[in-house]
Design an enzyme around this catalytic site. Structure first.
Site, PDB file in Angstrom:
ATOM      1  CE  LYS A   1      74.895  28.736 -57.591  1.00  0.00           C
ATOM      2  NZ  LYS A   1      74.463  29.734 -58.413  1.00  0.00           N
TER       3      LYS A   1
ATOM      4  CE1 TYR B   1      69.225  30.588 -57.114  1.00  0.00           C
ATOM      5  CE2 TYR B   1      69.263  28.285 -57.966  1.00  0.00           C
ATOM      6  CZ  TYR B   1      69.881  29.317 -57.313  1.00  0.00           C
ATOM      7  OH  TYR B   1      71.237  29.360 -57.333  1.00  0.00           O
TER       8      TYR B   1
ATOM      9  CG  PHE C   1      68.054  32.727 -65.783  1.00  0.00           C
ATOM     10  CD1 PHE C   1      68.308  32.466 -64.491  1.00  0.00           C
ATOM     11  CD2 PHE C   1      68.213  34.064 -66.241  1.00  0.00           C
ATOM     12  CE1 PHE C   1      68.406  33.471 -63.368  1.00  0.00           C
ATOM     13  CE2 PHE C   1      68.213  35.036 -65.010  1.00  0.00           C
ATOM     14  CZ  PHE C   1      68.304  34.571 -63.616  1.00  0.00           C
TER      15      PHE C   1
ATOM     16  NE  ARG D   1      74.851  38.209 -52.312  1.00  0.00           N
ATOM     17  CZ  ARG D   1      74.277  37.843 -53.320  1.00  0.00           C
ATOM     18  NH1 ARG D   1      73.783  36.538 -53.461  1.00  0.00           N
ATOM     19  NH2 ARG D   1      73.849  38.542 -54.334  1.00  0.00           N
TER      20      ARG D   1
ATOM     21  CB  THR E   1      75.426  37.485 -60.096  1.00  0.00           C
ATOM     22  OG1 THR E   1      74.503  37.964 -58.936  1.00  0.00           O
ATOM     23  CG2 THR E   1      74.579  36.299 -60.788  1.00  0.00           C
TER      24      THR E   1
ATOM     25  CG  ASN F   1      77.009  31.524 -60.193  1.00  0.00           C
ATOM     26  OD1 ASN F   1      76.716  30.557 -59.809  1.00  0.00           O
ATOM     27  ND2 ASN F   1      76.642  32.794 -60.392  1.00  0.00           N
TER      28      ASN F   1
ATOM     29  CG  HIS G   1      72.552  30.200 -53.147  1.00  0.00           C
ATOM     30  ND1 HIS G   1      71.872  31.299 -53.810  1.00  0.00           N
ATOM     31  CD2 HIS G   1      72.266  30.376 -51.838  1.00  0.00           C
ATOM     32  CE1 HIS G   1      71.068  31.762 -52.898  1.00  0.00           C
ATOM     33  NE2 HIS G   1      71.401  31.052 -51.579  1.00  0.00           N
TER      34      HIS G   1
ATOM     35  CD  GLU H   1      68.681  31.750 -49.763  1.00  0.00           C
ATOM     36  OE1 GLU H   1      67.927  32.289 -50.644  1.00  0.00           O
ATOM     37  OE2 GLU H   1      69.559  31.819 -49.276  1.00  0.00           O
TER      38      GLU H   1
HETATM   39  P1  IDP Z   1      73.311  35.372 -56.857  1.00  0.00           P
HETATM   40  O1  IDP Z   1      73.484  33.827 -57.056  1.00  0.00           O
HETATM   41  O2  IDP Z   1      74.584  36.130 -57.033  1.00  0.00           O
HETATM   42  O3  IDP Z   1      72.383  35.870 -55.759  1.00  0.00           O
HETATM   43  P2  IDP Z   1      70.850  35.740 -58.345  1.00  0.00           P
HETATM   44  O4  IDP Z   1      70.414  37.011 -59.372  1.00  0.00           O
HETATM   45  O5  IDP Z   1      69.794  35.550 -57.119  1.00  0.00           O
HETATM   46  O6  IDP Z   1      72.466  35.940 -58.168  1.00  0.00           O
HETATM   47  O7  IDP Z   1      70.733  34.577 -59.537  1.00  0.00           O
HETATM   48  C1  IDP Z   1      70.838  33.273 -59.124  1.00  0.00           C
HETATM   49  C2  IDP Z   1      71.665  32.746 -59.940  1.00  0.00           C
HETATM   50  O8  IDP Z   1      71.007  32.435 -61.096  1.00  0.00           O
HETATM   51  C3  IDP Z   1      73.070  32.994 -60.134  1.00  0.00           C
HETATM   52  O9  IDP Z   1      73.758  32.591 -59.096  1.00  0.00           O
HETATM   53  C4  IDP Z   1      73.316  32.134 -61.370  1.00  0.00           C
HETATM   54  O10 IDP Z   1      73.490  30.979 -61.004  1.00  0.00           O
HETATM   55  C5  IDP Z   1      71.878  32.101 -62.147  1.00  0.00           C
HETATM   56  N1  IDP Z   1      71.683  33.234 -63.029  1.00  0.00           N
HETATM   57  C6  IDP Z   1      71.504  34.636 -62.876  1.00  0.00           C
HETATM   58  N2  IDP Z   1      71.531  35.354 -63.630  1.00  0.00           N
HETATM   59  C7  IDP Z   1      71.712  34.311 -64.865  1.00  0.00           C
HETATM   60  C8  IDP Z   1      71.565  34.702 -66.349  1.00  0.00           C
HETATM   61  O11 IDP Z   1      71.635  35.983 -66.697  1.00  0.00           O
HETATM   62  N3  IDP Z   1      71.864  33.736 -66.983  1.00  0.00           N
HETATM   63  C9  IDP Z   1      71.975  32.425 -66.669  1.00  0.00           C
HETATM   64  N4  IDP Z   1      71.980  32.186 -65.154  1.00  0.00           N
HETATM   65  C10 IDP Z   1      71.776  33.367 -64.422  1.00  0.00           C
HETATM   66 MG    MG Z   2      70.558  35.386 -55.323  1.00  0.00          MG
END
Ligand code: IDP
Ligand code: MG
Length: 162
Positions: free
Chosen positions: A20, A60, A68, A96, A102, A123, A126, A137
């Protein structure tokens, strides 16, 4: 031996991995790519793109009801993303694992997010979460001709051939 090779080919999967904008801007491309490469996964597509907000929303779409969502899509489209496809046995699930949880506060040390990120909104990476999302994707981010089929020199040393 042919049967073994066919079995090996059948196990092969592909996953979509993206660094990202925070990971790109922090100069973490080579660090992250090297973790997938050294593990033994094969890079079959790679490009740098700045996605539009509309595109980020498509990527997304599963999260559109989350509070968010808007900020997340703004962020993904705020700068360069390194989009990749990696291939290998178990690469979707193991990718993963390499990435970590996450929320980087909950990611184990040794994982990409555990070692290199601090908060969930930044973070850095992805990774597809299953076979169906991986397919969707990859199709969203890449044209079929951008995916390269080749045999890596390392393949028989990684998987064996007898
Ligand atoms: P992942 O990236 O580990 O698959 P997902 O639940 O698919 O996690 O969420 C996608 C992205 O959304 C996360 O990587 C993170 O950047 C963002 N995200 C997820 N949960 C939160 C949150 O509680 N607050 C802010 N951003 C979040
Ligand atoms: Mg995800």
């Amino acid at each position: 031996m042919l049967q073994e090779q066919e079995a090996h080919a059948a196990e092969m999967e592909r996953t979509f991995i993206a660094i990202k904008p925070d990971g790109v801007q922090r100069g973490l491309i080579s660090e992250i790519v090297s973790r997938f490469e050294r593990k033994g996964f094969k890079l079959v597509a790679i490009k740098v793109v700045i996605p539009s907000k509309e595109f980020a929303k498509k990527h997304y779409h599963d999260l559109s009801e989350r509070p968010f969502f808007n900020g997340l899509c703004d962020f993904l489209s705020s700068g360069p993303v390194l989009a990749m496809v990696w291939e290998g046995e178990g690469v979707i699930r193991y990718g993963r694992k390499l990435i970590g949880a996450t929320d980087p506060q909950k990611s184990e040390p040794g994982t990409i997010r555990g070692d290199l990120a601090v908060v969930v909104g930044r973070n850095i990476i992805h990774g597809s979460d299953g076979p169906e999302t991986a397919k969707d994707e990859i199709n969203l981010w890449f044209k079929p001709e951008e995916l390269v089929n080749y045999t890596s020199n390392s393949e028989k040393w990684l998987y064996g051939d007898n």
